[in-house]
Motif scaffolding. Sequence first.
Motif, PDB file in Angstrom:
ATOM      1  N   SER A 191      48.560  24.526 -42.228  1.00 55.46           N
ATOM      2  CA  SER A 191      47.216  24.686 -41.676  1.00 55.46           C
ATOM      3  C   SER A 191      47.260  25.448 -40.360  1.00 55.46           C
ATOM      4  CB  SER A 191      46.573  23.311 -41.459  1.00 55.46           C
ATOM      5  OG  SER A 191      47.229  22.610 -40.422  1.00 55.46           O
ATOM      6  N   ALA A 192      46.108  26.019 -39.996  1.00 57.34           N
ATOM      7  CA  ALA A 192      46.012  26.808 -38.763  1.00 57.34           C
ATOM      8  C   ALA A 192      46.438  26.000 -37.540  1.00 57.34           C
ATOM      9  CB  ALA A 192      44.585  27.319 -38.591  1.00 57.34           C
ATOM     10  N   LYS A 193      46.135  24.694 -37.575  1.00 57.73           N
ATOM     11  CA  LYS A 193      46.498  23.818 -36.457  1.00 57.73           C
ATOM     12  C   LYS A 193      47.997  23.846 -36.207  1.00 57.73           C
ATOM     13  CE  LYS A 193      46.672  18.890 -35.309  1.00 57.73           C
ATOM     14  NZ  LYS A 193      46.302  17.523 -35.762  1.00 57.73           N
ATOM     15  N   TYR A 194      48.781  23.764 -37.284  1.00 57.49           N
ATOM     16  CA  TYR A 194      50.232  23.704 -37.119  1.00 57.49           C
ATOM     17  C   TYR A 194      50.826  25.076 -36.849  1.00 57.49           C
ATOM     18  CZ  TYR A 194      49.941  18.857 -38.251  1.00 57.49           C
ATOM     19  OH  TYR A 194      49.630  17.526 -38.197  1.00 57.49           O
ATOM     20  N   TRP A 195      50.160  26.149 -37.323  1.00 53.31           N
ATOM     21  CA  TRP A 195      50.595  27.475 -36.915  1.00 53.31           C
ATOM     22  C   TRP A 195      50.400  27.652 -35.412  1.00 53.31           C
ATOM     23  CZ3 TRP A 195      53.861  30.305 -39.157  1.00 53.31           C
ATOM     24  CH2 TRP A 195      53.924  30.417 -40.557  1.00 53.31           C
ATOM     25  N   LEU A 196      49.281  27.143 -34.895  1.00 57.74           N
ATOM     26  CA  LEU A 196      49.039  27.239 -33.447  1.00 57.74           C
ATOM     27  C   LEU A 196      50.055  26.420 -32.665  1.00 57.74           C
ATOM     28  CD1 LEU A 196      45.128  27.035 -33.319  1.00 57.74           C
ATOM     29  CD2 LEU A 196      46.562  28.999 -32.707  1.00 57.74           C
ATOM     30  N   ILE A 197      50.345  25.193 -33.165  1.00 57.39           N
ATOM     31  CA  ILE A 197      51.345  24.351 -32.494  1.00 57.39           C
ATOM     32  C   ILE A 197      52.698  25.042 -32.485  1.00 57.39           C
ATOM     33  CG2 ILE A 197      52.654  22.198 -32.638  1.00 57.39           C
ATOM     34  CD1 ILE A 197      50.136  20.864 -33.738  1.00 57.39           C
TER      35      ILE A 197
ATOM     36  N   SER B 259      52.208  19.085 -42.101  1.00 57.20           N
ATOM     37  CA  SER B 259      50.869  19.631 -42.320  1.00 57.20           C
ATOM     38  C   SER B 259      50.305  19.164 -43.660  1.00 57.20           C
ATOM     39  CB  SER B 259      50.915  21.157 -42.267  1.00 57.20           C
ATOM     40  OG  SER B 259      49.663  21.715 -42.597  1.00 57.20           O
TER      41      SER B 259
ATOM     42  N   THR C 262      41.288  15.789 -46.223  1.00 55.49           N
ATOM     43  CA  THR C 262      40.552  16.612 -45.256  1.00 55.49           C
ATOM     44  C   THR C 262      39.625  17.599 -45.956  1.00 55.49           C
ATOM     45  OG1 THR C 262      42.399  18.172 -45.158  1.00 55.49           O
ATOM     46  CG2 THR C 262      42.329  16.448 -43.481  1.00 55.49           C
TER      47      THR C 262
ATOM     48  N   ARG D 189      49.446  15.385 -43.625  1.00 55.63           N
ATOM     49  CA  ARG D 189      48.271  15.092 -42.805  1.00 55.63           C
ATOM     50  C   ARG D 189      47.011  15.795 -43.307  1.00 55.63           C
ATOM     51  NH1 ARG D 189      50.898  15.263 -36.665  1.00 55.63           N
ATOM     52  NH2 ARG D 189      52.070  13.310 -36.846  1.00 55.63           N
ATOM     53  N   SER D 190      47.151  16.584 -44.375  1.00 55.77           N
ATOM     54  CA  SER D 190      45.990  17.273 -44.939  1.00 55.77           C
ATOM     55  C   SER D 190      45.268  16.417 -45.974  1.00 55.77           C
ATOM     56  CB  SER D 190      46.431  18.586 -45.603  1.00 55.77           C
ATOM     57  OG  SER D 190      47.113  18.340 -46.837  1.00 55.77           O
TER      58      SER D 190
END
Length: 813
Positions: free
Chosen positions: A390-396, A42, A49, A45-46
């Motif tokens: 990030s929220a994206k990786y928490w969702l993943i 995360s 951004t 890849r941040s």
Amino acid sequence: MILNYFTIGMRNLLKRKGYTALNILGLAIGIACCLLIFQYVSYERSYDTFQAKSPQIVRLRLDQSKQGKLMWQSATSYPGIGPALKRDYPEVENYCRLIDDELLLSNDAKHIKFSETKGYYADPSAINMLDVQLLSGSAASALKGPNKIIVSQSMAKKYFGTDDVLGKTLLARGTRANETFQIGGVFKDYPFNSHLILDYMVSYATLVSELAGGGDKTDLANTAFNWYDFYTYIQLKPGTDAQQFQAKLSGFTDKYINKTDYRKANNIKDRLYTIPFRDIHLLSNYNQEAEVNGSGSAVNFMFLIGFIILAIAWINYINLSTARSVERAKEVGVRKVLGAAKSTLIRLFMFENMLLNFMAIVIAAIAVVALTPWFNSLMGRESAPDFSMSAKYWLIFSGMFLAGTLLSGLYPAFILSGYQPVAVLKGAFKNTSGGLLLRKSLIVVQFSISVILIAGTIIVYQQVSFMRSQKLGVDINQTLVLNGVQSISDSLYLNSLQPFKADLLKNKGIKSMTVSTSVMGKEIYWTTSYQSLDHKELGSGTLYRLGVDYDFLSQFKIKLLSGRDFSKDFPTDKKAAIINENAMVQLGFKNPEDAIGRKISNGDTMTVIGVIQSFHHLGLQKPIDPQLITLRLDARQAYSIKLQTADLTGTIASVKTTWDKYFPNDPFNYFFLDDQFNTQYKSDQQFGKVFTLFASLAILIACFGLLGLSAYNILQRTKEVGIRKVLGASTKSVVYILSKDFMTLVVISFVISAPISWLVMHNWLQGFAYRINISLWVFAAAGIISVAIALCTISFQAIKAALTNPVRSLRSE
């Protein structure tokens, strides 16, 4: 109902404490590893951004080829490109150019001075395009006009003790002139997760003004297409198709760059390519990068390992759950006789599974919070937050965790709930062949992954060791390098340099000293296209130029293959050149002797007086560049001092005293050359450490599952062991019988995984210019290690069972 499920679930988990502990520990380690890896991925890849306009911004890459062969690829390009693109292409909304330049800045009022390296000359548009957050000053005027500078909060406090510095001045001492910069703005410290490190920006007009004293260089910084040291960012208008814009750049380079007679005669072509702003950190590793970027392949690889480790932990759960199905069959039979529906049993077993996973995730969360600072230090990311994803990786992660929990629980739940009560209560029930096949298949998957990871660990270690142990063709040991002088103008520089060098050499702790425009481990930015004049058909090419004094080759023990070194006995050496083997080949000379005395030119004619053995100026990740060495007695970028080994502290203190005597206006900054050179391998070493760590943990989790499964298998065969012992079977034969099925699966795993691991690691090695050849013994070693690990895991339980008194074994049945 939930309370009842909880009570039953806890009772069943506590009934077999050992298996429960193995499952929870394995899952906790898997979840913790997955979270740590996802946090790392995360963060990597941040990069960039945080910038609002980043989806619209691309950076240009410049490629040059000769006769169809790619010569180099650079993250920088020509200063004339940005203005021309904005003028010719309506889809270009804006552009900005950056060019770095080390500055010696001082606040004379407090006599504070520092050598600043993390800043750029920049167009005014850079403030908005790069999302520089001004705390004071106006974006429209902060970098407008010459001798303007904006500084970060930290830099302002470093010089003035406060960030309220708008309108104050800094004195820039440099080789061109001493200039006073007015602070036009202070910006919030630039985020760490950026491919640029920004401490300050100097107005681009300052560079134009400085170059104006150079006659024909008056507008060099604005319209030139032959000075490629400028980072060029293009902001495209919303809705622009980046690929269509990229396609137009071929015509642009032909129109503005490739049309010169020299390029046509030598079949040299430039091409421009775009890279999205957010992709620079992970996908751009070309010449002249602003900072050392990350590796997209390494990040993707780590992301995959995160999935693999968690999958291995869930495989353990499925294996142990299905293996224990016989033990719980009577429970299912009784419940069904008493009226329990299949759906009720499925919910019960799924609740047990979720309870176990919940326990594991609580333990994992505690471990992650505790281990994150250590993990960040291991990865060289001390500036990263303690734990942030990030929220994206928490969702993943959440989706993966829930899916894995359901999938790992559904199969055992359906198997257990599907037993027929009549068959179970009659005692006619036994493990199904389907269940055995599943468990065997999952063991093969686990240990196939383990073999791949073991082989990968060995190869990563070999490659890093290979790069660090290879001879460089140059002696960089016991070399202290001083950052060069900036405060003295060219006319006075030599008058101070020679006495400084003479004084240093009086010190018994110093063997020699040499000056140069660059040192090993630092990229050479000084490049020029040269052509042989004696035989133009031999060709031309871009050479990486290094300026040195008379002592450079001898101090670094660089081997001359032909010709001679620079000498004070030859006044004409100011127009002489020494080339390396790669340059010799590029210029078309047949051998080192053939090159001696030949004329080469880029408009300024030079005579080749020597050919040296090619040495590694940079790490072994990169190929050796064609190099041209010229005599530059006024070189000031680096002073390399060869030291004696005794009393290094005292010698360095003496060097500082001498430095302060001759260069009191310059800070004393130094580093050891071998340490600096080895930093190029830092990211590969870190990857090796992290790869080894997580590979070991993945193998450990696989061993947990194998230990639990083998123990349970032996428990089910207690009566068989007792009968074999009564009939005279030896301990050795019993251990063999109990272990052979598992060992056969491990051997099958090796056969499957060996070609896969070769393919994966072969592709990884392609990223290195100099790399090892993968030996077959690596896979043999990986197979032997995996067999040994499996054997050690199984044999403990097998030997324990074989040594048990058979009377006790039969009585237990």
